[in-house]
Scaffold this motif. Structure first.
Motif, mmCIF file in Angstrom:
data_model
loop_
_atom_site.group_PDB
_atom_site.id
_atom_site.type_symbol
_atom_site.label_atom_id
_atom_site.label_comp_id
_atom_site.label_asym_id
_atom_site.label_seq_id
_atom_site.Cartn_x
_atom_site.Cartn_y
_atom_site.Cartn_z
ATOM 1 N N ASP A 135 -67.337 76.807 107.093
ATOM 2 C CA ASP A 135 -68.133 76.906 105.861
ATOM 3 C C ASP A 135 -67.327 77.549 104.725
ATOM 4 O OD1 ASP A 135 -68.050 79.469 106.779
ATOM 5 O OD2 ASP A 135 -70.216 79.743 106.931
ATOM 6 N N ALA A 136 -66.009 77.359 104.798
ATOM 7 C CA ALA A 136 -65.133 77.968 103.782
ATOM 8 C C ALA A 136 -65.473 77.487 102.373
ATOM 9 C CB ALA A 136 -63.678 77.664 104.103
ATOM 10 N N MET A 137 -65.912 76.235 102.240
ATOM 11 C CA MET A 137 -66.174 75.716 100.890
ATOM 12 C C MET A 137 -67.288 76.489 100.189
ATOM 13 S SD MET A 137 -64.242 73.391 99.538
ATOM 14 C CE MET A 137 -62.710 72.703 100.174
ATOM 15 N N ALA A 138 -68.248 76.971 100.947
ATOM 16 C CA ALA A 138 -69.324 77.767 100.345
ATOM 17 C C ALA A 138 -68.753 79.071 99.784
ATOM 18 C CB ALA A 138 -70.408 78.059 101.379
ATOM 19 N N THR A 139 -67.861 79.696 100.537
ATOM 20 C CA THR A 139 -67.213 80.932 100.083
ATOM 21 C C THR A 139 -66.332 80.657 98.863
ATOM 22 O OG1 THR A 139 -67.185 81.682 102.368
ATOM 23 C CG2 THR A 139 -65.752 82.857 100.833
ATOM 24 N N ILE A 140 -65.607 79.563 98.917
ATOM 25 C CA ILE A 140 -64.730 79.194 97.797
ATOM 26 C C ILE A 140 -65.562 79.077 96.518
ATOM 27 C CG2 ILE A 140 -63.371 77.267 96.848
ATOM 28 C CD1 ILE A 140 -62.342 76.822 99.795
ATOM 29 N N TYR A 141 -66.683 78.398 96.609
ATOM 30 C CA TYR A 141 -67.544 78.229 95.420
ATOM 31 C C TYR A 141 -68.066 79.580 94.923
ATOM 32 C CZ TYR A 141 -71.224 76.839 92.268
ATOM 33 O OH TYR A 141 -72.019 76.722 91.150
ATOM 34 N N GLU A 142 -68.495 80.405 95.844
ATOM 35 C CA GLU A 142 -69.023 81.731 95.459
ATOM 36 C C GLU A 142 -67.972 82.577 94.742
ATOM 37 O OE1 GLU A 142 -71.817 82.304 99.385
ATOM 38 O OE2 GLU A 142 -70.386 83.911 98.916
ATOM 39 N N VAL A 143 -66.769 82.594 95.290
ATOM 40 C CA VAL A 143 -65.720 83.457 94.719
ATOM 41 C C VAL A 143 -65.266 82.917 93.358
ATOM 42 C CG1 VAL A 143 -63.403 84.411 95.072
ATOM 43 C CG2 VAL A 143 -65.025 84.353 96.965
ATOM 44 N N ILE A 144 -65.119 81.609 93.235
ATOM 45 C CA ILE A 144 -64.738 81.034 91.930
ATOM 46 C C ILE A 144 -65.796 81.388 90.884
ATOM 47 C CG2 ILE A 144 -64.433 78.885 90.623
ATOM 48 C CD1 ILE A 144 -63.182 77.685 93.199
ATOM 49 N N THR A 145 -67.047 81.258 91.265
ATOM 50 C CA THR A 145 -68.146 81.547 90.342
ATOM 51 C C THR A 145 -68.147 83.022 89.939
ATOM 52 O OG1 THR A 145 -69.393 79.777 91.378
ATOM 53 C CG2 THR A 145 -70.655 81.348 90.082
ATOM 54 N N GLU A 146 -67.891 83.872 90.919
ATOM 55 C CA GLU A 146 -67.849 85.311 90.670
ATOM 56 C C GLU A 146 -66.678 85.669 89.729
ATOM 57 O OE1 GLU A 146 -67.144 87.554 94.253
ATOM 58 O OE2 GLU A 146 -67.649 89.468 93.320
ATOM 59 N N VAL A 147 -65.511 85.098 89.991
ATOM 60 C CA VAL A 147 -64.336 85.405 89.170
ATOM 61 C C VAL A 147 -64.511 84.841 87.749
ATOM 62 C CG1 VAL A 147 -61.845 85.004 88.902
ATOM 63 C CG2 VAL A 147 -62.772 85.656 91.127
ATOM 64 N N ALA A 148 -65.118 83.668 87.644
ATOM 65 C CA ALA A 148 -65.362 83.096 86.311
ATOM 66 C C ALA A 148 -66.270 84.021 85.496
ATOM 67 C CB ALA A 148 -65.981 81.707 86.441
ATOM 68 N N ALA A 149 -67.210 84.655 86.168
ATOM 69 C CA ALA A 149 -68.188 85.499 85.472
ATOM 70 C C ALA A 149 -67.680 86.919 85.237
ATOM 71 C CB ALA A 149 -69.492 85.543 86.264
ATOM 72 N N THR A 150 -66.919 87.463 86.194
ATOM 73 C CA THR A 150 -66.601 88.900 86.137
ATOM 74 C C THR A 150 -65.094 89.197 86.114
ATOM 75 O OG1 THR A 150 -66.467 89.206 88.545
ATOM 76 C CG2 THR A 150 -68.670 89.338 87.556
ATOM 77 N N LYS A 151 -64.255 88.145 86.222
ATOM 78 C CA LYS A 151 -62.782 88.276 86.267
ATOM 79 C C LYS A 151 -62.263 88.894 87.565
ATOM 80 C CE LYS A 151 -62.047 87.509 81.588
ATOM 81 N NZ LYS A 151 -62.372 86.083 81.456
ATOM 82 N N THR A 152 -63.135 89.155 88.524
ATOM 83 C CA THR A 152 -62.650 89.690 89.795
ATOM 84 C C THR A 152 -63.643 89.324 90.901
ATOM 85 O OG1 THR A 152 -61.765 91.643 90.921
ATOM 86 C CG2 THR A 152 -63.738 91.981 89.576
ATOM 87 N N SER A 153 -63.250 89.641 92.151
ATOM 88 C CA SER A 153 -64.141 89.394 93.281
ATOM 89 C C SER A 153 -63.910 90.477 94.325
ATOM 90 C CB SER A 153 -63.856 88.027 93.907
ATOM 91 O OG SER A 153 -64.540 87.910 95.138
ATOM 92 N N SER A 154 -64.967 90.822 95.030
ATOM 93 C CA SER A 154 -64.840 91.812 96.096
ATOM 94 C C SER A 154 -64.458 91.157 97.421
ATOM 95 C CB SER A 154 -66.159 92.567 96.253
ATOM 96 O OG SER A 154 -67.202 91.633 96.449
ATOM 97 N N ASN A 155 -64.350 89.825 97.450
ATOM 98 C CA ASN A 155 -63.930 89.157 98.692
ATOM 99 C C ASN A 155 -62.516 89.628 99.051
ATOM 100 O OD1 ASN A 155 -62.555 86.978 100.317
ATOM 101 N ND2 ASN A 155 -64.632 86.167 100.268
#
Ligand SMILES: [Mg+2]
Length: 145
Positions: free
Chosen positions: A112-132
């Protein structure tokens, strides 16, 4: 963002299958206003694009530098600079910034890596960083061991 996906073991398995959720994730990224690029250390992988019918999602297909990244990026004349890369090869992720993913090998494996990929891209687009923990900002220095 300009999102660059690696091919082998990132979107393509050893068995030549496409990682589960790849097309759905590409479509969601496009809907969110991102651009998708495909690159590979093995060259421009048009045969993979054709076989899996990915052309409608992507804005470019390039060869990826495997080491000496700044120098080879110029030599390979990659016309766009990635904002975010997804790769199973940690050095590429650390250099350009993005997300390391567990290599994908076979369709029969649960993945289910694609779900994580989408989440992290979305998070970085919004906040410039990710806690992953597999997210690396551009220019991360990896520990030697
Ligand atoms: Mg790879």
């Amino acid at each position: 963002m300009k999102v660059f996906f690696d091919v082998d073991y990132t979107i393509l398995g050893l068995d030549n299958s496409l990682r589960p959720g790849t097309k759905e994730t590409f479509q969601k990224l496009l809907n969110d206003g991102h651009s998708i690029y495909i690159w590979s250390g093995m060259g421009e992988r048009w045969e993979v694009i054709e076989e899996h019918d990915l052309k409608k999602y992507i804005s470019g297909v390039y060869e990826k530098p495997k080491d000496n990244f700044d120098k080879k990026f110029k030599e390979l004349k990659v016309p766009e600079v990635p904002d975010f890369v997804i790769d199973d090869y940690p050095e590429v992720v650390a250099h350009f910034g993005g997300l390391w993913v567990q290599p994908f090998f076979f369709q029969r494996n649960k993945d289910d890596a694609m779900a994580t990929i989408y989440e992290v891209i979305t998070e970085v687009a919004a906040t410039k960083t990710s806690s992953n923990k597999h997210y690396k900002p551009k220019g991360t220095i990896l520990p030697l061991f």
